[in-house]
Design a protein around this motif. Structure first.
Motif, PDB file in Angstrom:
ATOM      1  N   LEU A 298       0.858  -1.280  -0.145  1.00 51.23           N
ATOM      2  CA  LEU A 298       0.127   0.079  -0.151  1.00 51.23           C
ATOM      3  C   LEU A 298       0.321   0.904  -0.224  1.00 51.23           C
ATOM      4  CD1 LEU A 298      -2.494  -1.091   2.732  1.00 51.23           C
ATOM      5  CD2 LEU A 298      -2.288  -1.752  -0.077  1.00 51.23           C
ATOM      6  N   GLU A 299       1.738   1.298   0.700  1.00 53.67           N
ATOM      7  CA  GLU A 299       2.492   2.520   1.147  1.00 53.67           C
ATOM      8  C   GLU A 299       3.282   2.311  -0.231  1.00 53.67           C
ATOM      9  OE1 GLU A 299       4.815   2.059   4.134  1.00 53.67           O
ATOM     10  OE2 GLU A 299       3.186   2.415   5.815  1.00 53.67           O
ATOM     11  N   LEU A 343      -6.296   9.480  -4.639  1.00 54.64           N
ATOM     12  CA  LEU A 343      -5.549   9.055  -4.093  1.00 54.64           C
ATOM     13  C   LEU A 343      -5.898   8.560  -2.802  1.00 54.64           C
ATOM     14  CD1 LEU A 343      -2.994   6.735  -5.775  1.00 54.64           C
ATOM     15  CD2 LEU A 343      -3.311   6.663  -3.274  1.00 54.64           C
ATOM     16  N   SER A 344      -6.796   8.288  -1.953  1.00 59.86           N
ATOM     17  CA  SER A 344      -7.080   7.911  -0.694  1.00 59.86           C
ATOM     18  C   SER A 344      -6.592   6.202  -0.226  1.00 59.86           C
ATOM     19  CB  SER A 344      -8.599   8.082  -0.264  1.00 59.86           C
ATOM     20  OG  SER A 344      -8.499   9.509  -0.330  1.00 59.86           O
ATOM     21  N   PHE A 345      -5.998   6.590   1.345  1.00 59.10           N
ATOM     22  CA  PHE A 345      -5.019   5.900   2.212  1.00 59.10           C
ATOM     23  C   PHE A 345      -5.628   5.890   3.246  1.00 59.10           C
ATOM     24  CE2 PHE A 345      -0.757   4.409   3.043  1.00 59.10           C
ATOM     25  CZ  PHE A 345      -0.477   3.188   3.498  1.00 59.10           C
ATOM     26  N   VAL A 346      -5.789   4.962   4.420  1.00 59.90           N
ATOM     27  CA  VAL A 346      -6.635   4.371   5.568  1.00 59.90           C
ATOM     28  C   VAL A 346      -5.213   3.502   6.285  1.00 59.90           C
ATOM     29  CG1 VAL A 346      -7.611   3.975   6.991  1.00 59.90           C
ATOM     30  CG2 VAL A 346      -8.927   4.909   4.875  1.00 59.90           C
ATOM     31  N   PRO A 347      -4.556   4.090   6.766  1.00 60.24           N
ATOM     32  CA  PRO A 347      -3.232   3.392   7.402  1.00 60.24           C
ATOM     33  C   PRO A 347      -3.550   2.903   8.016  1.00 60.24           C
ATOM     34  CG  PRO A 347      -2.809   5.753   7.536  1.00 60.24           C
ATOM     35  CD  PRO A 347      -4.036   5.586   6.851  1.00 60.24           C
ATOM     36  N   GLN A 414     -11.291   5.951  13.904  1.00 55.46           N
ATOM     37  CA  GLN A 414     -10.945   5.673  12.516  1.00 55.46           C
ATOM     38  C   GLN A 414     -12.375   5.794  11.746  1.00 55.46           C
ATOM     39  OE1 GLN A 414      -9.050   4.374  11.211  1.00 55.46           O
ATOM     40  NE2 GLN A 414      -9.398   2.470  10.237  1.00 55.46           N
ATOM     41  N   LYS A 415     -13.566   6.947  12.413  1.00 60.18           N
ATOM     42  CA  LYS A 415     -14.112   7.249  11.249  1.00 60.18           C
ATOM     43  C   LYS A 415     -13.688   8.925  10.796  1.00 60.18           C
ATOM     44  CE  LYS A 415     -18.371   4.989  14.092  1.00 60.18           C
ATOM     45  NZ  LYS A 415     -19.221   5.970  15.081  1.00 60.18           N
ATOM     46  N   VAL A 416     -13.520   8.765  12.205  1.00 58.59           N
ATOM     47  CA  VAL A 416     -12.544  10.902  11.477  1.00 58.59           C
ATOM     48  C   VAL A 416     -11.886   9.989  10.005  1.00 58.59           C
ATOM     49  CG1 VAL A 416     -11.506  13.070  12.243  1.00 58.59           C
ATOM     50  CG2 VAL A 416     -13.182  11.518  14.385  1.00 58.59           C
ATOM     51  N   LEU A 417     -10.879   9.204  10.753  1.00 53.84           N
ATOM     52  CA  LEU A 417     -10.013   9.330   8.817  1.00 53.84           C
ATOM     53  C   LEU A 417     -10.194   8.304   7.862  1.00 53.84           C
ATOM     54  CD1 LEU A 417      -7.388   8.658   8.122  1.00 53.84           C
ATOM     55  CD2 LEU A 417      -6.615   6.242   9.336  1.00 53.84           C
ATOM     56  N   VAL A 418     -11.153   7.343   8.571  1.00 45.14           N
ATOM     57  CA  VAL A 418     -11.725   7.408   6.771  1.00 45.14           C
ATOM     58  C   VAL A 418     -12.651   8.450   6.549  1.00 45.14           C
ATOM     59  CG1 VAL A 418     -13.754   5.593   5.932  1.00 45.14           C
ATOM     60  CG2 VAL A 418     -11.826   4.653   7.289  1.00 45.14           C
ATOM     61  N   GLY A 419     -14.027   8.986   7.667  1.00 41.43           N
ATOM     62  CA  GLY A 419     -14.451  10.209   6.915  1.00 41.43           C
ATOM     63  C   GLY A 419     -13.824  11.225   5.840  1.00 41.43           C
ATOM     64  N   ARG A 420     -12.266  11.569   6.485  1.00 37.19           N
ATOM     65  CA  ARG A 420     -11.743  12.291   6.172  1.00 37.19           C
ATOM     66  C   ARG A 420     -11.455  11.884   4.464  1.00 37.19           C
ATOM     67  NH1 ARG A 420      -5.958  13.056   8.311  1.00 37.19           N
ATOM     68  NH2 ARG A 420      -5.882  11.222   7.049  1.00 37.19           N
ATOM     69  N   GLU A 421     -10.610  10.612   4.261  1.00 35.59           N
ATOM     70  CA  GLU A 421     -10.146   9.744   3.206  1.00 35.59           C
ATOM     71  C   GLU A 421     -11.270   9.979   2.491  1.00 35.59           C
ATOM     72  OE1 GLU A 421      -7.291   8.984   2.392  1.00 35.59           O
ATOM     73  OE2 GLU A 421      -6.833  10.743   4.170  1.00 35.59           O
ATOM     74  N   VAL A 428      -8.976   5.988  -5.729  1.00 36.90           N
ATOM     75  CA  VAL A 428      -8.961   4.379  -5.698  1.00 36.90           C
ATOM     76  C   VAL A 428      -8.383   5.014  -3.632  1.00 36.90           C
ATOM     77  CG1 VAL A 428      -7.033   3.002  -5.263  1.00 36.90           C
ATOM     78  CG2 VAL A 428      -7.466   4.411  -7.597  1.00 36.90           C
ATOM     79  N   LEU A 429      -9.576   4.223  -3.403  1.00 34.84           N
ATOM     80  CA  LEU A 429      -9.241   3.811  -1.596  1.00 34.84           C
ATOM     81  C   LEU A 429      -8.483   3.045  -0.999  1.00 34.84           C
ATOM     82  CD1 LEU A 429     -10.416   5.543   0.609  1.00 34.84           C
ATOM     83  CD2 LEU A 429     -12.451   3.545   0.342  1.00 34.84           C
ATOM     84  N   MET A 430      -7.507   2.908  -0.239  1.00 30.30           N
ATOM     85  CA  MET A 430      -6.961   1.710   0.074  1.00 30.30           C
ATOM     86  C   MET A 430      -7.379   1.816   1.482  1.00 30.30           C
ATOM     87  SD  MET A 430      -3.107   1.675  -2.213  1.00 30.30           S
ATOM     88  CE  MET A 430      -2.761   3.544  -1.549  1.00 30.30           C
ATOM     89  N   THR A 431      -7.281   0.916   2.276  1.00 29.87           N
ATOM     90  CA  THR A 431      -7.658   0.490   4.167  1.00 29.87           C
ATOM     91  C   THR A 431      -7.066  -0.717   3.861  1.00 29.87           C
ATOM     92  OG1 THR A 431      -9.382  -0.965   3.252  1.00 29.87           O
ATOM     93  CG2 THR A 431      -9.692   1.539   3.983  1.00 29.87           C
TER      94      THR A 431
END
Lengths: 518, 363
Positions: A298-299, A343-347, A414-421, A428-431
């Protein structure tokens, strides 16, 4: 056979998450026991209880038939239990010998000569090769591991716990470790080895014990076990999950990854010639034992990881295949954004990478957009509105949108992070482990968000650890094994056993399991 | 059976309300005064109240004293402001002393070599630019090595202090020639001396300090660069994830921090001392670290804390001379107050939990 350790009804919970539930098991003298289980099945917690790092909520431990209290690693050491952790605990600037001397009993004299002669006896007895005068920072990973094992033996351990010792070793080093382990077994030591790799389980152990979701499933003599039987014990029956899964609508190529190889700082190849494609309007699952290349994969796509030379990642904006395709590997996140690629990324590391813990929701909203516009000052109004919107829509529980996000619970973080992404309207959304540590309700919120993104035509890449979820949520599943692509499966028809087997046993012939297409 | 729970546990607090903060801090000051009173009464046999009155007089007894306090406050506050961006970035710039000296030296050199050559406005400009450049250079060097080779910035900036001190010592030796000391620069022509405002040459320093206090506050809180600094300070990984060029931010921020220290050197030489020596920075570069830390990088709080430190220092000096005590007694009185105030920060961040009764009975 003589029993070395007996665990009776061990239960350990962290807050509400039960890591071990009523586990009872035995370890015999002079055996090599494999402890097998998926990520999060409670193996490491159980071993940490034995080595005195955690104290169980209930249950008892018997050593040589006598009940004992293990409250600290020092206690564990007194009872002859020694653990070699995945992350070594060594002093870098000390020599091997000095590190071993640190393990001396309190009150004994610091006499390096005496220590050296004792250690040399151990080295000879078990056929170790180790330069006692080398400094730790000069040592290879496998030498450090040898040092850790010698340290534990020096302390007089009869029961050794090795937590995924082969994860950092080359095949030759693994072979050497196994021969040392056999020498120790012949000497009457008991060894517990935590591993995910079925071929190693079969090669080294006498007996296999299996944990699943914190409970003890059972044990079996290795001679009677087969890889498929062990996989079944490990993954269990399929659990039906109520996740809506629509058919991908009009999928087209979004990302094409070709020959992606990544070598880490220690010079170990963590991704090996990975090639696959991700399509719009589908969820591509990535399954695999943790730490076998997911993070690097992912990175590298996100522009955060340096890949080897021949690797390419090509991005296709729409149906038009060639004219506007962009090679994005080697570009920084900023450069990728400048190309107009969302490109969104939820690390995996939410607070250490995806968010700034000491900042509130508002300031975290602008992490990727703060630089927009030509003003000297940041625009606070839009992020504030976005923060309010996410707080309302996803039900983030927080005293205020300016409360530092590190004060929120894991699910809310996690909601804050996913919400932002998601708010960045990604293509493309990577989680990575998007639902790790979350309760059922929050997990379903996340699944629904991902499904909505898929239906909106986003190419979603979902790295997960729960096979039931991967099978219920994804359209296709790529199985990683040791940094190799070990097959791409159609998630609608594959089975848990098939995925589990691919996760734990590397296919030697190319593309053995076939490649599913959307 | 042994107990499993320790007697006292330290637990991190969540958010703390402003009221609670004020309460804890006032309590700390009160306790400090009580502890000091006991110390004064039992060790020196003096009346604590009259000692406190004397102490207060150190800053407030005459207008001149107040001016001097303000003059020293300006230097301390300016360095605190200069350190704020570096510390916000978690870059431990211990080198303010050297960066100030570098700026002072550049200023002095321009005064010596160009004083009387250039017209006054040009001379001031030249002094200012050279001071900024010298300070920036002193900040850039450790930042470059940190960004490029990940060297330890604490040691590096600390060593740079000694380099600066030695260079200043060498220059002073050259400039004084056969004289026993260098003395005031351009004592006849007064070239490069700041013009007096309200009768004081150092008034410029105070005005610059106040303006920078506001600007730095806005820079850190509201600007894009300030945001980048905060993210890099919190987590380099998050910064990279956000697309921030971490090395560039480190170097840029330290150039700024160093340049502001250089500016302080310019103000000290031109506005306060009109002289240069190895003690021009006078330890303020180190005291300012306390100021910047205690204020949590809020420049307005820095003004308050600088004032407190100056007040204590002046007060201690006053006590020592008024009661004919030795300096150490006065320093102890000052130290006790600081100890309580610094200690209160611990109770703002952490809570102590004592082992509960029930739990004990259970065991």
């Amino acid at each position: 056979m003589e029993t070395a350790i007996e665990l009776r009804h061990i239960t350990k919970a962290f807050y509400k998450a039960v890591a071990n539930s009523n586990v009872s098991m035995c370890v015999y003298r002079g055996e090599i026991l494999s402890l097998l289980g998926e990520n999060g099945s409670g193996k490491t917690t159980l071993m940490n209880i034995l080595s005195g790092i955690y104290y169980p909520d209930s249950g008892e431990i018997l050593i040589n038939g006598k009940p004992v209290e293990i409250r600290s690693p020092r206690d564990a050491s007194r009872y002859g239990i020694g653990m070699v952790h995945q992350h070594f605990k060594l002093v870098d600037v000390f020599s091997a010998l000095e590190n071993i001397a640190l393990a001396m009993e309190k009150g004994s004299r610091y006499d390096l000569k005496n220590v050296r002669s004792k250690v040399e006896a151990i080295l000879e007895r078990y056929h170790f090769t180790l330069d006692l005068d080398a400094k730790v920072y000069e040592m290879s990973v496998s030498q450090k591991q040898t040092l850790e094992i010698v340290k534990v033996l020096f302390r007089g351990a009869d029961i050794l716990i090795l937590d995924e010792p082969t994860a950092v070793l080359t095949p030759q080093e693994t072979e050497h470790l196994f021969s040392v382990m056999r020498h120790m077994r012949e000497d009457g030591k008991s060894i517990i080895i935590i591993t995910h790799k079925l071929n190693e389980v079969m090669a080294i152990s006498d007996r296999v014990a299996v944990l699943r979701k914190g409970t003890y499933i059972g044990d079996i003599a290795t001679a009677d076990a087969t890889e498929s039987l062990l996989t079944e014990m490990m993954v269990g029956q399929k659990v039906f999950l109520n996740i809506d899964r629509s058919q991908p609508v009009n999928p087209h190529l979004r990302l094409s990854i070709h020959n992606l190889s990544v070598t880490n700082e220690d010079g170990i190849e963590v991704l090996h010639n990975l090639s696959f494609e991700a399509f719009s309007g589908e969820i591509l699952g990535i399954a695999g034992i943790s730490g076998c290349g997911q993070k690097e994969l992912l990175e590298s796509i996100a522009g955060l990881q340096k890949a080897d030379e021949h690797s390419t990642v090509v991005y296709y904006p729409d149906d038009d295949r060639d004219s506007t395709a962009e090679q994005i590997l080697g570009k920084s996140p900023k450069e990728i954004r400048k190309l107009g690629i969302h490109l969104s990324f939820v690390p995996e590391d939410r607070l250490g990478m995806g968010l700034v813990g000491s900042m509130g929701m508002t300031e975290n909203m602008m992490l990727k957009t703060y630089n927009e516009g030509h003003h000297l000052y940041t625009n606070v109004k839009d992020p504030r509105n976005l923060a309010e919107e996410i707080r309302r829509d996803l039900g983030v529980v927080t005293p205020s949108i300016s409360t530092p996000v590190s004060f929120l619970s894991g699910g809310n973080v996690q909601k804050v992070l996913v919400g932002r992404e998601i708010s960045a309207s990604p293509s493309v959304l990577m989680t990575a482990y998007a639902v790790r540590g979350l309760d059922i309700n929050t997990s379903y919120t996340i699944y629904n968000l991902l499904n909505a993104q898929k239906e909106a035509g986003v190419a979603v890449i979902y790295v997960g650890e729960d096979l039931d979820v991967l099978l219920a949520l994804c359209d296709r599943i790529l199985v990683l094994c040791d940094g190799h692509c070990n097959g791409i499966l159609n998630a609608r028809i594959t089975t848990k056993e098939e995925v589990g087997l691919l996760m734990t046993r590397l296919n030697t012939q190319n593309g053995g399991a076939g490649h599913a297409r959307p | 059976m042994h107990a499993h729970e320790p007697l006292v546990r330290v637990v991190r607090r969540g958010e703390v309300s402003l009221r609670h903060k004020l309460l804890v801090r006032s309590l700390a000051v009160f306790l400090a005064l009580v502890a000091d009173a006991l110390f004064i009464f039992f060790i020196t046999g003096l009346n604590p109240l009259s000692v406190y009155v004397t102490m207060f007089g150190g800053t407030f007894s005459t207008g001149m004293r107040f001016f001097w306090a303000m003059r020293d406050l300006a230097s301390l506050l300016l360095i605190g402001i200069a350190l704020a961006p570096a510390f916000r970035m978690r870059f431990w710039n211990i080198g303010a002393e050297g960066q100030v000296l570098a700026g002072s030296l550049a200023t002095a050199a321009v005064m010596i070599y160009l004083g009387g050559v250039l017209p006054a406005p040009l001379l001031y400009l030249c002094m200012l630019l050279c001071a900024l450049l010298a300070g920036a250079l002193w900040g850039f060097i450790p930042a470059f090595f940190k960004a490029r080779y990940n060297t330890n910035e604490t040691l590096f900036t600390l060593m740079m202090n000694y380099v600066a001190i030695q260079i200043v010592a060498a220059c002073v030796t050259i400039w004084r020639g056969k004289a026993s000391s260098l003395g005031k620069l351009n004592i006849k022509s007064k070239a490069g001396w700041f013009p007096p405002l309200f009768g004081q040459r150092f008034a410029v320093n105070l005005i610059v300090a106040v303006v920078l206090m506001v600007l730095m506050y806005l820079y850190l809180r509201r600007s894009k660069q300030g945001y980048e600094i905060a993210v890099v300070g919190e987590s380099v990984r998050t910064a990279r994830y956000a697309g921030i060029n971490v090395a560039a931010v480190i170097i840029r921020t330290m150039i700024l921090s160093g340049a502001l220290c250089g500016l302080t050197g310019f103000l000290i030489v031109g506005g306060r001392d009109q002289a240069i020596s190895t003690s021009t920075a006078g330890g303020n570069g180190f005291t300012a670290i306390t100021v910047a830390w205690l204020a949590k990088f809020n420049t307005f709080s820095m003004a308050l804390i600088s004032f407190l430190l100056i007040f204590l220092e002046k007060g201690a000096g006053e006590i020592a001379s008024a009661y004919n005590l030795n300096d150490f007694i006065a320093s102890i009185i000052e130290g006790i107050i600081l100890f309580f105030i610094l200690g209160s920060e611990f109770f703002l961040q952490y809570r102590l939990i004592f082992r509960s009764r029930q739990r004990e009975e259970m065991i």
